[in-house]
Design a protein around this motif. Structure first.
Motif, PDB file in Angstrom:
ATOM      1  N   GLN A  63       0.822  -1.197   0.000  1.00 12.85           N
ATOM      2  CA  GLN A  63       0.000   0.000   0.000  1.00 12.85           C
ATOM      3  C   GLN A  63       0.862   1.257   0.000  1.00 12.85           C
ATOM      4  O   GLN A  63       1.823   1.368   0.747  1.00 12.85           O
ATOM      5  CB  GLN A  63      -0.903   0.013   1.231  1.00 12.85           C
ATOM      6  N   LEU A 189      -9.772   2.324  -2.869  1.00 14.34           N
ATOM      7  CA  LEU A 189      -9.600   0.902  -3.136  1.00 14.34           C
ATOM      8  C   LEU A 189     -10.706   0.391  -4.058  1.00 14.34           C
ATOM      9  O   LEU A 189     -11.832   0.892  -4.000  1.00 14.34           O
ATOM     10  CB  LEU A 189      -9.634   0.125  -1.819  1.00 14.34           C
ATOM     11  N   GLN A 254      -6.399  -4.432  -2.731  1.00 14.93           N
ATOM     12  CA  GLN A 254      -7.846  -4.542  -2.684  1.00 14.93           C
ATOM     13  C   GLN A 254      -8.259  -4.805  -1.238  1.00 14.93           C
ATOM     14  O   GLN A 254      -7.420  -5.064  -0.375  1.00 14.93           O
ATOM     15  CB  GLN A 254      -8.331  -5.674  -3.598  1.00 14.93           C
TER      16      GLN A 254
END
Length: 284
Positions: A63, A189, A254
């Motif tokens: 991330q 996301l 995700q």
């Protein structure tokens, strides 16, 4: 001593002339030939921009951490004849580089390119916004001292809402914008981006950049895209460079990929519940 003095003066004059030529060359670059007529340094290896071929698999699930300034921020909107620029405190950026090392960056400027410089699957986009961040580390062995994360915009007949972020460019003065709110839908996301090592896309074209290209097309009205095309009729984008042998990483994030981070805590919680249930049965 007189000879030595003249040698020193001559050396300083030569250095000053070289520096002035370098600055002049940087100021006078143009896009009529897509950068082919730029200085020799712009024709070395690992130049940007490139075309990125999309693929179905992901190399990692790391991330990015974007931390724009919260609330309205006042920025300087500038135009130097070739770039539309926003300058100011654009927040912080933390990400892994191509060698899988995390760095923290301070973001201080943003460029608007019309048309977009990067392509995905050879698709040409109307606008690209590049947010430029500098590495906060003081280590001397860092080769790529900058990170640029890039958003791609596409004109669409179905789009009705203009991007306030794009409208901030070219205002030629102080502009106030809530950058956090503007970037929120762009990095929501699920998130996919491509990372590759490259260069600045303007002279001196230094190969010191970690590029983060977001695989999300933002649709804007055709009228908004055409306004920027009218500012630069020939465009202000460098033509594609050779990226055939470039190392490119695709990273995906995700909702379900967040689960492993909390998997251990979740399993520990279930174990504790089972233990308490077993103890309660024993007491019964």
């Amino acid at each position: 001593f007189i000879s030595l003095f003249f040698l020193i003066v001559l050396f300083e004059s030569a250095c000053s002339l070289h520096e002035n030529q370098r600055i002049l060359q940087k100021l006078l670059y143009g896009y009529e030939h897509g950068g082919d007529d730029w200085p020799d340094a712009c024709h070395e290896r690992n130049q940007s921009p490139i075309n990125i071929n999309r693929r179905n698999w992901c190399d990692n699930f790391i991330q990015l951490k974007l931390r724009p300034i919260n609330g309205n921020v006042t920025l300087d909107s500038l135009s130097d004849g070739f770039k539309l620029t926003l300058k100011g405190d654009l927040g912080r950026f933390k990400a892994m580089d191509i060698d899988r090392v995390y760095f923290r960056y301070n973001c201080t400027k943003a460029f608007l390119r019309s048309p977009a410089e990067h392509r995905l699957d050879n698709e040409v986009f109307d606008i690209e916004v590049q947010i430029v961040c500098r590495n906060g580390a003081r280590r001397q062995n860092i080769i790529r001292t900058k990170a640029i994360y890039s958003f791609l915009f596409k004109a669409s007949e179905n789009a009705t809402k203009e991007s306030s972020l794009l409208n901030a460019f070219g205002a030629n003065g102080k502009v106030s914008i809530n950058l956090q709110e503007e970037l929120k839908p762009l990095v929501a996301l699920p998130l996919t981006y491509y990372l590759y090592p490259g260069s600045q896309t303007y002279p001196e074209c230094r190969p010191e950049v970690n590029w983060y290209i977001f695989d999300r097309t933002i649709e804007i009205p055709k009228s908004q895209a055409s306004r920027f095309r009218s500012v630069y009729p020939i465009g202000n984008a460098r033509k594609l460079q050779n990226g055939a042998t470039r190392r490119i990483i695709k990273s995906c994030l995700q909702i379900e990929y967040l689960f492993p981070k909390y998997c251990f805590v979740f399993v520990l919680f279930l174990g504790l519940v089972a233990l308490l249930f077993k103890l309660s049965l024993i007491h019964i």
